[in-house]
Design a protein around this motif. Structure first.
Motif, PDB file in Angstrom:
ATOM      1  N   HIS A 373     -18.912  -1.027 -73.379  1.00  0.00           N
ATOM      2  CA  HIS A 373     -19.180  -2.452 -73.553  1.00  0.00           C
ATOM      3  C   HIS A 373     -17.928  -3.055 -74.187  1.00  0.00           C
ATOM      4  O   HIS A 373     -17.869  -3.245 -75.414  1.00  0.00           O
ATOM      5  CB  HIS A 373     -20.390  -2.630 -74.467  1.00  0.00           C
ATOM      6  N   HIS A 380     -17.727   4.443 -74.628  1.00  0.00           N
ATOM      7  CA  HIS A 380     -18.474   5.697 -74.532  1.00  0.00           C
ATOM      8  C   HIS A 380     -17.533   6.737 -73.945  1.00  0.00           C
ATOM      9  O   HIS A 380     -17.152   6.644 -72.777  1.00  0.00           O
ATOM     10  CB  HIS A 380     -19.693   5.535 -73.634  1.00  0.00           C
ATOM     11  N   GLU A 410     -23.566   2.256 -81.311  1.00  0.00           N
ATOM     12  CA  GLU A 410     -24.914   1.777 -80.992  1.00  0.00           C
ATOM     13  C   GLU A 410     -25.945   2.890 -80.847  1.00  0.00           C
ATOM     14  O   GLU A 410     -27.132   2.605 -80.762  1.00  0.00           O
ATOM     15  CB  GLU A 410     -24.888   0.933 -79.705  1.00  0.00           C
TER      16      GLU A 410
HETATM   17 ZN    ZN Z   1     -23.820   1.824 -74.305  1.00  0.00          ZN
END
Ligand code: ZN
Ligand code: FAD
Ligand code: 2HG
Length: 453
Positions: A373, A380, A410
């Motif tokens: 993101h 990631h 997250e």
């Molecule tokens: Zn994610």
């Protein structure tokens, strides 16, 4: 099984009904995490059906000093939802009721076991939406997403789960029920317990219900896949688009290897030449048709070398599959080693190079997959084919911290990062967190292996 567990389980069977206590082979789906990396075992999975049953289960476990792992959809990525030390699993999957949508207050009450997809469907029936959404929506639950403060695809516009949370009902480790479900948006009467529970990963309480904020659906959605020659250019384009397009809802970074993998695994045709190394999936939403505006801003971006605009909903879904299916596609390559990290905007590109270089030098046999993101600075990093277990973790987290990033963006700390938390949080911060834990869960029965090592 110990005598205490035997006695506790028989009391739990009496309380919630024999059919809601699962043991033996039937626990298989509850003891392995979604990635297949974390495998535990449990004397039983207990499935209470009401808040008072959850409270009763916690009372019994406390009385017999038995540790529990709360579990929602078991889609968590950090080994926090499975019983790695023989804990009892308390599954919230039977708490599935959704209250009436309050279309004027833009709120809804949902029980912990409601999935994000079910919540979205209920909201959509009233022309509304829930602001948190991501690929795991079919299984991830309201309780689990609050417990991890899940982020997802639209954080840059709507915030993380904490921003959607108005009220909460939670059973503490003492078995006491805290009911903060009034739906009052302004309620500054001391410390914010919903905020504290959000992101607590099942270590402070078992969430049974939440009052959630909804947002109006917007009629028009414009989506495009943009190709770039460099990550620097994609990061810069994201920043510029955020300023130019107030309706920007998503800016997702992908690399050609990842998009290729998704296309191969799911037999999809890439809409752009995968010879380009970097892709950005962008989407904006608005009440009026802002297509011209969207196209103009996208085409004015520096560094874009090719563009695929979704002409209809089918094409939009296809573009989103390229992003959403990364996690599933990587799982098919092998059990992934995941690093969910945030970097400051101006260090993102530098980090991607540094981490790739580091992994290639330390584990040449491994493959690295990176996406994320980018609007939130959240990357990631997935590694497959590692021969050792966690020998890279410390050095990668040190790299993140040396660049002023966060080792958990997250997904949470879980058990995976518990021993690295002191790299990031000071002794005073950890003491404060432990203090909170000891008040909410004095006997340490809630997720004892999560967050604190
Ligand atoms: Zn994610
Ligand atoms: P679980 O996995 O069951 O549990 C997660 C943690 O919360 C555990 O520590 C557990 O003990 C605790 N917990 C669960 N329920 C409760 C409860 N009722 N009360 C107290 N504690 C509880 N995450 C993101 O943030 N962004 C993404 O974009 C994203 N995409 C994903 C895509 C896919 C395909 C998958 C499989 C996962 C993705 N995730 C993402 C990770 C995951 O879905 C989230 O972490 C989610 O919040 C977990 O919800 P769950 O119900 O599955 O919780
Ligand atoms: C996503 O953004 C999820 O798709 C999962 O957070 C990330 O698989 C991952 O590493």
């Amino acid at each position: 099984m110990s005598m205490a567990i035997d006695v506790a389980l028989s009391a739990i069977r009496q309380l919630i009904g024999d059919q809601h206590v699962v043991a033996g082979d039937d626990t298989a789906g509850f003891v392995v995490d979604w990635t297949g990396r974390y495998v535990g075992s449990t004397p039983a999975v207990v499935r209470p059906g009401t808040t008072s049953e959850v409270a009763g289960v916690i009372h019994i476990c406390r009385e017999h000093a038995i540790a529990v792992v709360p579990q929602g959809g078991n889609t968590g990525m950090v080994g926090g939802s499975v019983p790695l030390n023989g804990e009892i699993v308390v599954s919230l999957q039977r708490l599935t009721s959704i209250g009436e949508v309050d279309e004027l207050a833009l709120q809804v009450t949902a029980e912990a076991g409601v999935t994000i997809e079910q919540l979205q469907t209920a909201a959509a029936a009233s022309g509304l939406r829930y602001g948190v959404d991501f690929g795991g929506r079919g299984s991830a639950t309201v309780g689990g997403t609050i417990a991890t403060n899940a982020g997802g695809l639209n954080v840059l516009r709507h915030g993380m789960t904490r921003s959607q949370l108005i009220g909460i009902e939670v059973v503490l480790g003492t078995g006491e029920v805290i009911d903060l479900m009034s739906g009052l948006v302004k309620n500054n009467t001391g410390y914010s317990i919903p905020d504290m529970m959000c992101g607590s990963e099942g270590t402070l309480g078992v969430i049974t219900k939440a009052r959630l904020r909804l947002i109006p659906q917007q009629a028009f959605r414009h989506t495009a896949l943009l190709a770039f020659d460099t990550i620097e250019a994609a990061v810069e384009a994201t920043a510029r688009l955020r300023i130019a397009l107030p309706g920007l809802e998503a800016a997702e970074l992908m690399l050609s290897q990842g998009v290729q993998l998704v296309c191969d695994e799911f037999e999809l045709s890439p809409p752009l030449d995968l010879g380009f190394p970097v892709f950005l999936l962008v989407e904006s939403a608005s009440d009026d048709d802002a297509l011209d505006d969207f196209v103009q801003h996208v085409s004015e971006l520096a560094g874009v070398v090719d563009t695929a605009l979704a002409a209809d909903e089918r094409q939009r879904q296809l573009l989103w599959r390229l992003r959403d299916d990364h996690t599933t596609a990587i799982n098919r390559v092998g059990v992934p080693h995941k690093f969910d990290v945030t970097l400051p905007h101006d260090r993102l590109a530098e980090f991607t190079k540094a981490v790739q270089h580091h992994i290639a030098a330390s584990a040449p046999e491994a493959s690295t997959w990176m996406f994320g993101h980018v609007g939130d600075g959240n990357l990631h990093v997935n590694i497959t084919g590692l021969t050792g277990d966690d020998f890279l973790d410390r050095s990668i987290y040190e790299l993140v911290i040396s660049m002023n990033g966060s080792i958990s963006a997250e997904h949470g700390v879980g058990t995976a990062k518990a021993k690295y938390l002191p790299l990031q949080r000071s002794t005073a911060e950890l003491q404060l967190m432990r203090g909170l834990k000891s008040v909410c869960d004095p006997d340490g029965i809630l997720n004892p292996a999560v967050i604190f090592s």
